[in-house]
Scaffold this motif. Structure first.
Motif, short mmCIF file in Angstrom:
data_model
loop_
_atom_site.label_atom_id
_atom_site.label_comp_id
_atom_site.label_asym_id
_atom_site.label_seq_id
_atom_site.Cartn_x
_atom_site.Cartn_y
_atom_site.Cartn_z
N HIS A 107 -32.74 -15.26 27.00
CA HIS A 107 -32.31 -14.36 28.08
C HIS A 107 -30.95 -14.75 28.60
CE1 HIS A 107 -32.65 -13.07 32.53
NE2 HIS A 107 -32.22 -12.05 31.81
N ILE A 108 -30.06 -13.77 28.66
CA ILE A 108 -28.78 -13.91 29.36
C ILE A 108 -28.86 -13.00 30.58
CG2 ILE A 108 -26.29 -13.59 29.29
CD1 ILE A 108 -26.38 -14.03 26.28
N GLY A 109 -28.83 -13.59 31.76
CA GLY A 109 -28.92 -12.79 32.97
C GLY A 109 -29.26 -13.66 34.16
N ILE A 145 -31.93 -11.74 21.38
CA ILE A 145 -31.32 -11.96 22.70
C ILE A 145 -31.61 -10.76 23.59
CG2 ILE A 145 -29.14 -12.26 23.96
CD1 ILE A 145 -27.99 -13.55 21.43
N CYS A 147 -30.14 -9.27 27.09
CA CYS A 147 -29.08 -9.41 28.08
C CYS A 147 -29.30 -8.40 29.21
CB CYS A 147 -27.72 -9.18 27.44
SG CYS A 147 -26.35 -9.36 28.61
N TYR A 161 -19.08 -16.54 28.10
CA TYR A 161 -20.23 -16.49 27.21
C TYR A 161 -19.83 -16.55 25.73
CZ TYR A 161 -22.81 -15.38 31.40
OH TYR A 161 -23.36 -15.46 32.66
N MET A 175 -29.10 -8.20 19.88
CA MET A 175 -29.12 -8.26 21.33
C MET A 175 -29.68 -6.96 21.89
SD MET A 175 -25.98 -8.41 24.12
CE MET A 175 -25.53 -10.13 23.88
N CYS A 177 -29.60 -4.86 25.01
CA CYS A 177 -28.78 -4.72 26.22
C CYS A 177 -29.52 -3.83 27.21
CB CYS A 177 -27.42 -4.13 25.87
SG CYS A 177 -26.39 -3.79 27.32
N ALA A 194 -24.03 -6.08 31.91
CA ALA A 194 -24.52 -6.48 30.58
C ALA A 194 -23.76 -5.79 29.46
CB ALA A 194 -26.01 -6.18 30.48
N LEU A 197 -20.97 -7.75 27.93
CA LEU A 197 -21.36 -8.79 26.99
C LEU A 197 -21.79 -8.18 25.65
CD1 LEU A 197 -23.35 -11.25 29.28
CD2 LEU A 197 -20.96 -11.35 28.58
N TYR A 201 -20.20 -8.83 22.00
CA TYR A 201 -21.07 -9.24 20.90
C TYR A 201 -20.82 -8.37 19.67
CZ TYR A 201 -25.39 -11.44 19.11
OH TYR A 201 -26.31 -12.17 18.39
#
Length: 301
Positions: A107-109, A145, A147, A161, A175, A177, A194, A197, A201
């Motif tokens: 997790h990116i967030g 992933i 995000c 990032y 990913m 999103c 998001a 990012l 990506y």
């Protein structure tokens, strides 16, 4: 180049609301700025509802419906200004639960987004209960992933990032999103979302999956919820928003009329007074962008 039909500038939603059964209205930049709600916009939606128009708040927020409703309550947006809330997070949750990026995800967030993993609207709860659990794991153990945004969107940029995104690409991870927006205005500060990012990506050659505006999944979900609440099908819908590549592009892709808020993300393109956009500049810019919203308005009112 194909000629772009002129958008008609209006001063109030009431001028056109009677032509539609429902509106899909954006939140950030239209109804609020993350800090406070816009009183004129609230009144416009209340008036539309009194006319019999169903108001669906359609937002690229990565958080599920319940979290967005709680935010609206905190911002003192009255419940009589809207009927339904549909979020990019809701639509992305369907992709998550369906295994679009695997069951073990990195997790990116921000922590405020963690409800994405365990809070589901009624129409998603049954799917969540029937599927294997989703677990959040370190990047080295991940199958994909997710995000939802930047961890600290008030201070960070996508450049922070770079290493994570390059490693994810090297591992061949997709990913998911949860918010395709690149930027939004939080009060008087412009912050990354998001989508910024995910864009970075993809620029590195990796794959990102999108579920919010302008992509079809969020509109499919909104139509299903609208039909369930209204009881009718094939309703005429007006999309309202300030994002030319999200709200307006998404409306065009769905064959829906759009009301473009000129005083939002792109206000600097139309002159020095956001309340009085220069029509010639507006028409020229829309032509350059290849967009043709049927209507435009300085601010939702």
């Amino acid at each position: 180049m194909t000629a772009i039909p002129n958008t008609r500038l209006i001063s109030a939603l009431d001028e056109i609301a009677g032509q539609y059964d429902a509106v899909f209205c954006d939140l950030w930049g239209c109804l609020h700025n993350g800090v406070f709600a816009f009183p004129a916009a609230v009144k416009a939606l209340q008036s539309a509802r009194r006319r019999g128009v169903t108001v669906v708040l359609l937002t690229n927020s990565p958080r599920p419906q319940a979290s967005v409703i709680a935010q609206l309550d905190k911002l003192e947006v009255p419940r009589d200004a809207w009927d339904l809330v549909v979020t990019s997070g809701d639509a992305a949750q369907f992709g998550l639960l369906s295994g679009a990026v695997g069951r073990k995800v990195y997790h990116i967030g921000a922590e405020k987004d963690l409800a994405f993993f365990d809070t589901f609207a009624d129409d998603l709860a049954a799917l969540a209960a029937s599927q294997p659990a989703i677990s959040r794991v370190p990047l080295a153990e991940a199958e994909g992933i997710v995000c939802t945004g930047l961890r600290d969107d008030m201070s960070e940029t996508p450049a922070d990032y770079r290493a994570e995104l390059l490693l994810g690409k090297t591992m061949g991870l997709k990913m998911l999103c949860a918010n395709p927006d690149i930027m939004v205005d939080w009060g008087d500060k412009r912050i990354f979302c998001a989508g910024a990012l995910a864009e970075a990506y993809e620029q590195d050659g990796a794959e990102a999956l999108y579920f919010g505006k302008p992509h079809p999944p969020i509109y499919d979900l909104a139509r299903r919820r609208l039909a369930a609440a209204d009881g009718r099908e094939n309703l005429s819908v007006l999309c309202i928003g300030d994002g030319i590549n999200t709200d307006i592009l998404g409306a065009a892709g769905e064959g829906l009329d759009a009301l473009f808020i000129t005083g939002g993300l792109h206000t600097e393109e139309f002159g020095t007074d956001p309340a009085q956009p220069e029509e010639a500049r507006l028409q020229s810019w829309l032509g350059q962008m290849g967009r043709a919203p049927r209507w435009s308005i300085p601010f939702l009112a």
